[in-house]
Design a protein around this motif. Structure first.
Motif, PDB file in Angstrom:
ATOM      1  N   TYR A 274       0.840  -1.246   0.038  1.00 32.65           N
ATOM      2  CA  TYR A 274       0.011  -0.186   0.058  1.00 32.65           C
ATOM      3  C   TYR A 274       0.723   1.445   0.014  1.00 32.65           C
ATOM      4  CZ  TYR A 274      -3.345  -3.586   1.046  1.00 32.65           C
ATOM      5  OH  TYR A 274      -4.054  -4.616   1.343  1.00 32.65           O
ATOM      6  N   ALA A 278       1.126   4.147  -3.282  1.00 33.00           N
ATOM      7  CA  ALA A 278       0.969   5.715  -3.107  1.00 33.00           C
ATOM      8  C   ALA A 278       2.297   6.238  -3.355  1.00 33.00           C
ATOM      9  CB  ALA A 278       0.787   5.795  -1.632  1.00 33.00           C
ATOM     10  N   ASP A 281       2.051   6.235  -7.268  1.00 32.00           N
ATOM     11  CA  ASP A 281       1.075   6.888  -7.756  1.00 32.00           C
ATOM     12  C   ASP A 281       1.490   8.570  -7.798  1.00 32.00           C
ATOM     13  OD1 ASP A 281      -1.913   7.749  -8.643  1.00 32.00           O
ATOM     14  OD2 ASP A 281      -2.134   8.367  -6.705  1.00 32.00           O
ATOM     15  N   ALA A 282       2.089   8.866  -6.599  1.00 28.45           N
ATOM     16  CA  ALA A 282       2.566  10.176  -6.491  1.00 28.45           C
ATOM     17  C   ALA A 282       3.411  10.512  -7.233  1.00 28.45           C
ATOM     18  CB  ALA A 282       3.050  10.343  -4.910  1.00 28.45           C
ATOM     19  N   GLU A 285       2.096  11.648 -10.589  1.00 30.18           N
ATOM     20  CA  GLU A 285       1.489  12.763 -10.545  1.00 30.18           C
ATOM     21  C   GLU A 285       2.599  13.808 -10.781  1.00 30.18           C
ATOM     22  OE1 GLU A 285      -2.437  13.147 -10.242  1.00 30.18           O
ATOM     23  OE2 GLU A 285      -1.819  11.768 -11.280  1.00 30.18           O
ATOM     24  N   ARG A 331      -0.940  17.792  -3.943  1.00 25.20           N
ATOM     25  CA  ARG A 331      -1.944  16.892  -3.462  1.00 25.20           C
ATOM     26  C   ARG A 331      -0.977  15.450  -3.443  1.00 25.20           C
ATOM     27  NH1 ARG A 331      -6.169  19.268  -6.743  1.00 25.20           N
ATOM     28  NH2 ARG A 331      -5.588  18.011  -8.612  1.00 25.20           N
ATOM     29  N   ALA A 332      -0.222  15.115  -4.485  1.00 23.64           N
ATOM     30  CA  ALA A 332       0.510  13.931  -4.507  1.00 23.64           C
ATOM     31  C   ALA A 332       1.668  13.925  -3.295  1.00 23.64           C
ATOM     32  CB  ALA A 332       1.248  13.879  -5.831  1.00 23.64           C
ATOM     33  N   ASP A 334       0.935  15.433  -0.513  1.00 21.51           N
ATOM     34  CA  ASP A 334       0.170  15.036   0.744  1.00 21.51           C
ATOM     35  C   ASP A 334      -0.036  13.673   1.042  1.00 21.51           C
ATOM     36  OD1 ASP A 334      -0.034  17.525   1.533  1.00 21.51           O
ATOM     37  OD2 ASP A 334      -2.066  18.092   0.714  1.00 21.51           O
ATOM     38  N   GLU A 335      -0.207  12.883  -0.169  1.00 21.20           N
ATOM     39  CA  GLU A 335      -0.480  11.413  -0.081  1.00 21.20           C
ATOM     40  C   GLU A 335       0.740  10.700   0.464  1.00 21.20           C
ATOM     41  OE1 GLU A 335      -3.127   9.444  -0.554  1.00 21.20           O
ATOM     42  OE2 GLU A 335      -4.200  11.581  -0.751  1.00 21.20           O
ATOM     43  N   ALA A 338       1.608  11.669   4.420  1.00 15.95           N
ATOM     44  CA  ALA A 338       0.642  11.084   5.348  1.00 15.95           C
ATOM     45  C   ALA A 338       0.936   9.694   5.519  1.00 15.95           C
ATOM     46  CB  ALA A 338      -0.716  11.169   4.740  1.00 15.95           C
ATOM     47  N   ARG A 339       2.067   9.068   4.783  1.00 12.77           N
ATOM     48  CA  ARG A 339       2.488   7.742   4.812  1.00 12.77           C
ATOM     49  C   ARG A 339       3.866   7.754   5.130  1.00 12.77           C
ATOM     50  NH1 ARG A 339      -1.584   7.965   1.022  1.00 12.77           N
ATOM     51  NH2 ARG A 339      -2.875   6.244   0.938  1.00 12.77           N
TER      52      ARG A 339
END
Length: 394
Positions: A274, A278, A281-282, A285, A331-332, A334-335, A338-339
């Motif tokens: 997971y 993320a 994906d980030a 982006e 936004r990327a 932030d993802e 947060a992890r």
């Protein structure tokens, strides 16, 4: 194509990166940071060759700002903001160009362009008054661009308003110390500026409308297509490039941190699908944001170089894509933050500084999406937006 400034930045990357905490602690760029930017030619990328500039392609300018910002957000931001000012100064009266660069081509020019001052006509020029916020890198600059409105002989703003950019030497304005106490981009030293009854010769005043419609570049006899790009394409470039570069820097620090991190569950972060999803994906982006910004400026440059008009509709599309690129990249970030785990928010971890910096960069007026997206949508369906605020930054 070789980019000498980018190569010089990469050679001094460790130095730039290491100075980030000092910039933040000082509330402005460390003197050594400013020296490095001068040494590598970061502020001369868009400066005319006649005054020691490099006249690089705007893509090369943006790529270099991204790299600097990926090393330290404040340094990249100042390079992007102060670095765009020689682009406009190239169009200014030759007398003021000589005043600024004649003895030292490494003289920096600050801003802001927000029209917060009034310019009253007097014999031989004007009297200027006003107060401005957010003058990034101003401690290291010896001249400044300030936005204002023309006034009549009684000091009342003309109606309809006529916006101008006013050029002043350091002796004619006050930098307000302790006026930059913020959560992010602290190292930019974006302090307030006060001007009280400064006399401004007429040759140091630029009609903003002529910058926007491109006529000033034409009148100045400039042949490099970069100087004929719309203001709404050139001005945001360094700012958005800095934000995207900071996002790249955040991602790089996150990856480095996750390499050996063990989560509270006992599982290594590198083995958590997971977390890896993320990250992937980030990264995609942020890469898309980078590509969108660079593709847009190259398209605009190529249009201008081919002698084509950059219509309002095309400018609106460009601004839409530029604003969206900044928001997508943040936004990327932030993802991934947060992890990153709670330890990423400790003050000695660069992740938290980059995270604060990207969000501070996103709130610049040039990144506000509302009217830009509205105007772009109207032009997409064939409706010309009304005059007024909806068009003001396009």
């Amino acid at each position: 194509m070789s980019n000498p400034v980018l190569e010089a930045v990469e050679a001094r990357a460790d130095e730039i990166r290491a100075l980030g905490p000092s910039n933040e602690a000082l509330g402005r760029l460390d003197d050594q940071t400013a020296k490095i930017l001068r040494d590598v030619g970061a502020i001369r990328m868009l400066q005319p060759k006649a005054y020691g500039g490099l006249e690089l392609h705007p893509r090369e300018f943006a790529e270099t700002i991204m790299k600097i910002a990926s090393l330290d957000g404040a340094t990249g931001w100042v390079a992007g903001v102060v670095g765009i000012h020689p682009w406009e100064m190239a169009m200014a009266d030759p007398r003021v160009q000589e005043e600024i660069w004649g003895e030292d081509p490494d003289t920096w020019i600050a801003s802001p362009y927000a029209p917060m001052g009034l310019l009253k006509p007097v014999d031989g020029g004007y009297i200027f008054n006003g107060r401005w916020q957010f003058s990034s890198g101003t401690d290291h600059c010896r001249w400044i661009f300030l936005g204002g409105f023309l006034a009549d002989g009684d000091g009342n703003r003309l109606n309809p308003p006529q916006s101008v950019h006013v050029i002043l030497p350091r002796a004619d304005y006050e930098i307000v110390e302790d006026s930059w106490d913020v959560v992010g981009l602290r190292g930019t030293g974006s302090k307030d500026i006060i001007v009280k009854d400064a006399f401004v010769p007429a040759h140091r005043v630029i009609d903003y409308a002529k910058v926007v419609d491109g006529s000033l570049a034409a009148e100045s006899g400039l042949t490099n297509p970069a100087y004929h790009m719309p203001f709404s394409a050139a001005f945001p470039l360094g700012i958005t490039a800095a934000v995207i570069g900071m996002c790249e820097g955040t991602l790089a620090h996150h990856l480095d941190y996750q390499r050996n991190r063990v989560q509270i569950t006992g599982q290594a972060a590198k083995d958590d699908p997971y977390v890896l999803y993320a990250v992937g994906d980030a990264a995609a982006e942020i890469a898309a944001s980078r590509a969108a910004l660079l593709d847009n400026i190259c398209q605009v440059y190529d249009m201008v170089a081919a002698g084509q008009e950059v219509s309002f509709a095309r400018r609106a599309v460009g601004r839409r894509n530029q604003v969206a690129a900044a928001w997508r990249a943040v936004r990327a970030v932030d993802e991934v933050v947060a992890r990153s785990g709670g330890n990423a928010l400790r003050m000695d971890n660069p992740i938290q500084r980059f995270w604060r910096d990207v969000h501070t960069g996103l709130v610049h007026a040039i990144h506000v999406p509302g009217s830009v997206f509205h105007a772009s949508a109207l032009t997409d369906i064939g409706i010309e937006p009304p005059q007024g605020p909806m068009r003001s930054m396009i």
